[in-house]
Structure formats: structure tokens, C-alpha cells
Design an enzyme around this catalytic site. Sequence first.
Site, PDB file in Angstrom:
ATOM      1  N   ASP A 210       0.720  -0.776   0.384  1.00 49.11           N
ATOM      2  CA  ASP A 210       0.437  -0.096   0.092  1.00 49.11           C
ATOM      3  C   ASP A 210       0.754   1.164   0.350  1.00 49.11           C
ATOM      4  O   ASP A 210       1.657   1.105   0.309  1.00 49.11           O
ATOM      5  CB  ASP A 210      -0.717   0.384   1.505  1.00 49.11           C
ATOM      6  CG  ASP A 210      -0.338  -0.659   2.589  1.00 49.11           C
ATOM      7  OD1 ASP A 210       1.134  -0.641   2.393  1.00 49.11           O
ATOM      8  OD2 ASP A 210      -0.758  -0.655   3.124  1.00 49.11           O
TER       9      ASP A 210
ATOM     10  N   HIS B   1      -7.625  -4.375  10.536  1.00 52.39           N
ATOM     11  CA  HIS B   1      -6.974  -3.931   9.109  1.00 52.39           C
ATOM     12  C   HIS B   1      -5.684  -4.758   7.908  1.00 52.39           C
ATOM     13  O   HIS B   1      -4.722  -4.923   9.402  1.00 52.39           O
ATOM     14  CB  HIS B   1      -6.889  -2.525   8.264  1.00 52.39           C
ATOM     15  CG  HIS B   1      -5.746  -2.198   8.766  1.00 52.39           C
ATOM     16  ND1 HIS B   1      -5.739  -1.348  10.000  1.00 52.39           N
ATOM     17  CD2 HIS B   1      -4.210  -2.125   8.878  1.00 52.39           C
ATOM     18  CE1 HIS B   1      -4.179  -0.232   9.987  1.00 52.39           C
ATOM     19  NE2 HIS B   1      -4.035  -1.626   9.389  1.00 52.39           N
TER      20      HIS B   1
ATOM     21  N   GLU C 205      -9.814  -1.413   5.379  1.00 53.12           N
ATOM     22  CA  GLU C 205     -10.592  -0.915   6.762  1.00 53.12           C
ATOM     23  C   GLU C 205     -11.581  -0.915   6.639  1.00 53.12           C
ATOM     24  O   GLU C 205     -11.730  -2.267   5.336  1.00 53.12           O
ATOM     25  CB  GLU C 205     -10.661   0.631   7.066  1.00 53.12           C
ATOM     26  CG  GLU C 205      -9.503   1.300   6.610  1.00 53.12           C
ATOM     27  CD  GLU C 205      -8.517   1.594   8.098  1.00 53.12           C
ATOM     28  OE1 GLU C 205      -8.686   0.416   8.880  1.00 53.12           O
ATOM     29  OE2 GLU C 205      -7.869   2.223   9.104  1.00 53.12           O
TER      30      GLU C 205
ATOM     31  N   ASP D 267      -7.587  -1.919  14.383  1.00 57.23           N
ATOM     32  CA  ASP D 267      -8.983  -2.210  14.216  1.00 57.23           C
ATOM     33  C   ASP D 267      -9.472  -3.429  12.389  1.00 57.23           C
ATOM     34  O   ASP D 267     -10.464  -3.864  12.148  1.00 57.23           O
ATOM     35  CB  ASP D 267      -9.577  -0.830  13.022  1.00 57.23           C
ATOM     36  CG  ASP D 267      -8.785  -0.132  11.778  1.00 57.23           C
ATOM     37  OD1 ASP D 267      -7.654  -1.381  11.289  1.00 57.23           O
ATOM     38  OD2 ASP D 267      -8.963   0.407  11.222  1.00 57.23           O
TER      39      ASP D 267
END
Length: 253
Positions: A62, A131, A136, A129
Site C-alpha cells: 500500500d 485491517h 479498513e 482495527d
Amino acid sequence: MEVLIVDDPGTVVADAIAQHVQPGAVLGLATGSSPLPVYRELIDRHTRSELSLAGVRAFTLDEYVGLAQSHAESYHSVIRREFTDHIDLDRVDGPDGEAKDIPAEAARYEAAIVEAGGIDVQLLGIGTDGHIGFNEPGSSLMSRTRVKTLTQQTREDNARFFDSVDDVPHHVLTQGLGTILDAGHLVLIATGSSKANAVAAAVEGPVAAFCPASVLQLHQHVTVVVDPPAAAQLRLAAYYRFTAENKPDWQRF
Ligand code: F6R
């Protein structure tokens, strides 16, 4: 899925990556803090002439959108500074977060991975979270490389790399969950108690877009390597430990 609870995840993950290294191999690399001990270990092995990445190429997961490649915290810069500048890897590619046409860049990146023959082993960290990459919560489990908006939690988690949370970009270009699932072997590393809930949700929770890392449960070859604090919420921790201690000699990662 194999779950390994170990005191030194970096060394174990380096072993898992190294078993794929041969000319023509394609590695998938992650950035952030979690893989740093892995990269240090692989660099050390290279320095001791125990490992060569000649003929191997790599793709990163990413990139921040709109952050100059030359910025110290662009993943273009980070992966070179922390790993690839110190080892004899042939080349590393990443999504171009400065591209004028982001959807076209996403399609180009997908095609480049396919042209390279696909990723043999993909190294992954996990966000607090849940990811992986920057997929996400709510990401399609079938998603391909595309733009995503970071949650405020992720921006706060990553603020440590910037002067303030306001400097953390809102948008990223990330391999999708479907892209990640195309890799031959997925190796996730997580350390520290801040990852314990996300690890438990990913490994033992339902497969759900709310915890994107839970998509790993759909892949045939996954190795999750965690330290004891990151394993603290795993209900089957004793079973994972027993399994690892009684693993047949012939069975590799
Ligand atoms: C980075 C990436 C992210 C990180 C995750 C954990 O390329 O894909 O999924 O792996 O945000 O980051 P750290 O390791 O810094 O806690």
C-alpha cells in the site's frame, strides 16, 4: 491456518519468508513497525552470506495517496530505508500514490503483480482495527487494489510517524483483500497487547468485513506469528502451543 505463539516472532517469520527465497520468487512486503524485526533478521542473514535475494522481486501492499515518494514516511521511502537498500533484492515496486489517475494506477498495479507471476509469500501486519494492507473495516472481502479512506483510529495509530495526526493522509492506495488472497502463502506478524483484540477477531472471530483480517480464514496457507501479549485474547492458545510443540519434523510452515 497455523498459529505460532513465540517470544521472537521476527526470527520465525524470517524463516517462513526465507523458505520461499529462490531466483524468480516474488515477495509481498508490508511496512509499518511489525515487520521491522523480520527485515533486520533477513538483512543480518544476508550480511553473514547466509541468504541471497538475487533474482527475487517484491511488491509492497500500500501507499499514502498524495504524499510525495520522496517524503520520509511514504512507503516507497520506508521499504527502501528499512529493507531493500540493504539486501540484494532485484527490484521492489509499490502503488504510486502520486498518480494523477488513481483508478488507472490501481489497475496497473494489479496487472504488474500478475505479470510478475503472482506473489509467492505475502508478509502482513495487522491494524488495531483489524485491517490488513489498508483494507479498513467494511472492505469487500473480494476487493482489488483501490483507494481507501483511513479510519481515525488508523490515522491516530500512524501519527507516531508524522509530526501530528493532522499530517497523516486520509487516503491510501492498497491491495485489496482479494488481491492479498491471491498470494500463495500469507504470513501475518503481530506483537504487543494493542494487537490482541484484532488478532483474536481475525483468527477466531467470524469471517466478516468488519474485521478485514478475518478473510485469512478463507485462504489455504496462512501462518500467524504472534508474541504472548498479542496472543492474550486467543481462546485456543493452549491448543496452538500444543500443536506447534508436537509438529512433525517433516512439516514446514
Ligand atoms: C502497512 C500495512 C498495514 C500495517 C498495519 C500495522 O503496509 O499494510 O496493514 O501492517 O497498519 O502497522 P504496525 O505494524 O505499524 O502496527
